[in-house]
Write an enzyme that holds these catalytic residues in place. Structure first.
Site, PDB file in Angstrom:
ATOM      1  N   ALA A 112     -37.330  36.269   3.396  1.00 22.87           N
ATOM      2  CA  ALA A 112     -37.892  37.042   2.311  1.00 22.87           C
ATOM      3  C   ALA A 112     -38.247  36.247   1.066  1.00 22.87           C
ATOM      4  O   ALA A 112     -37.707  35.762   0.543  1.00 22.87           O
ATOM      5  CB  ALA A 112     -37.178  38.276   1.993  1.00 22.87           C
ATOM      6  N   ALA A 146     -37.640  31.434  -1.943  1.00 22.72           N
ATOM      7  CA  ALA A 146     -37.016  32.431  -1.195  1.00 22.72           C
ATOM      8  C   ALA A 146     -36.064  33.457  -2.111  1.00 22.72           C
ATOM      9  O   ALA A 146     -35.646  33.056  -2.959  1.00 22.72           O
ATOM     10  CB  ALA A 146     -36.212  31.789  -0.021  1.00 22.72           C
ATOM     11  N   ASP A 147     -36.248  34.498  -1.692  1.00 19.52           N
ATOM     12  CA  ASP A 147     -35.412  35.601  -2.501  1.00 19.52           C
ATOM     13  C   ASP A 147     -34.311  35.806  -1.387  1.00 19.52           C
ATOM     14  O   ASP A 147     -33.130  36.310  -1.843  1.00 19.52           O
ATOM     15  CB  ASP A 147     -35.873  36.834  -2.796  1.00 19.52           C
ATOM     16  N   ARG A 148     -34.422  35.935  -0.021  1.00 19.24           N
ATOM     17  CA  ARG A 148     -33.232  35.774   0.684  1.00 19.24           C
ATOM     18  C   ARG A 148     -33.701  35.177   2.234  1.00 19.24           C
ATOM     19  O   ARG A 148     -34.695  35.317   2.573  1.00 19.24           O
ATOM     20  CB  ARG A 148     -32.961  37.328   1.219  1.00 19.24           C
TER      21      ARG A 148
END
Length: 351
Positions: free
Chosen positions: A255, A245-247
């Site tokens: 995201a 995950a990036d966010r």
């Protein structure tokens, strides 16, 4: 031994240039913030944890070699350059969180009258350097927690088959990895039958980077193109999907690399558990849901060309978001260094 994407020793910072992998393994020297910003923006280094670490270490290198006249000047320099580093890639939250924490630290050190300029520099740099070891420890905990969670659904000594997307290993972190850390832990426990990794168009992080790590570690693996996921789930009895995950929004919406959402939809249809593996630093409690996450858009050339060779028709328009949002309703669990949480329970972790 896992790969080292970040080398930091003797006041020197080098990164493995991931644009050249798998054909060439070349380390690039990062001599300051401008080098750090360019390496992140050009994706010579990528992966949310690695972006934060390289960005912050580039500032540490600059502070070590740059002369400032006062604590006030140092504080202003820190704030300006950290905010600049955040602009290199906006979707990944780890760099923003690290910047906020380090700016707060700089303010505390500045306001403490018992701390002089040199002590302020030393304390600030030490906090950045500690990020490397902390990230590796967190990743190993994520790996252990994820393996335990997946194996709860497969009691006994049976083997599991895992699908992963993009790159979430040593090349995306300080070492070991998040989703790939879970896979490494399953392999160590001798409970992993096979890994399937997607190519991850248009940047091919799966084909270039994840495949590179799996071969390096001698983990049994097969590469598939992104459009094969549905067929794979129908024919190969996949046990679970694990992605990074990036966010992560506080409601669990996530995201991650473009293509993640459609994998989650296919997993739901085929009854395959879909997990997100990420450190707590990837959870953004200021974001209530995925609709509020800024999605970075990348250049058309990443779609229209492979290297210098054009593969798309001249004149065609392109849409190239780097990430998509997977709704929390499709996620079986968020695997973190502190445990595995249902998406709807994330908010309780911050109360």
């Amino acid at each position: 031994m896992s790969l080292r994407a970040i080398k930091y020793e003797n006041n020197s910072l080098e990164i493995l240039d991931q644009l050249l992998l798998p054909a060439h393994s070349k380390y690039v020297s990062i001599k300051g913030v401008e080098d750090g910003w360019k390496a992140i923006n050009k994706m010579q280094v990528r992966g949310a944890p690695a972006i934060a670490i390289v960005g912050c270490l580039s500032l540490a290198i600059e502070i070590k070699h740059e002369k400032v006249d006062s604590k006030r000047d140092l504080r202003q320099e820190i704030e300006g350059k950290l905010n600049y580093l955040v602009s290199s890639r906006p979707t990944a939250v780890n760099m923003k969180k690290a910047a906020d924490d380090l700016i707060a630290l700089a303010n505390r050190l500045y306001e403490d009258e018992n701390i002089n300029l040199e002590t302020m520099k030393s304390r600030f740099i030490s906090d950045i350097e500690a990020m490397l070891e902390a990230d590796i420890a967190d990743n190993k905990a994520i790996g252990e927690n994820g393996a335990k969670e997946i194996l709860l659904k497969f009691p006994g000594d049976g083997l599991v088959r895992i699908l992963t997307h993009c790159n979430t290993g040593s090349l995306a972190t300080a070492g070991y990895g998040t989703a790939l850390g879970v896979i490494r832990s399953l392999h160590t426990l001798k409970r992993l039958e096979h890994v399937y990794c997607t190519e991850t168009r248009p940047y091919n992080q799966g084909a270039r980077l994840t495949a590179y790590e799996l071969v390096h570690d001698k983990i049994p693996a097969t590469l598939i193109v992104d459009s094969m996921v549905g067929a794979l789930m129908k024919q190969r009895n996949i046990s679970a999907v694990v992605v990074g995950a990036d966010r992560v929004a506080i409601n669990g919406d996530t995201a991650n690399k473009i293509g993640t959402y459609q994998i989650a939809v296919l997993a739901k249809y085929h009854g395959v558990a879909f997990y997100v593996a990420a450190p707590f630093t990837s959870i953004d409690r200021k974001i209530s849901n995925g609709d509020q996450i800024i999605i970075e858009e990348r250049p058309d050339r990443e779609i229209t060309h492979v290297g210098e060779h054009r593969i798309a028709a001249q004149g065609i328009s392109c849409w190239n978001p780097a990430f998509d949002i997977t709704p929390a309703s499709l996620i079986a669990g968020i695997i973190t260094e502190k445990g595995v949480f249902l998406p709807e329970k994330l908010k309780e972790c911050f109360q």
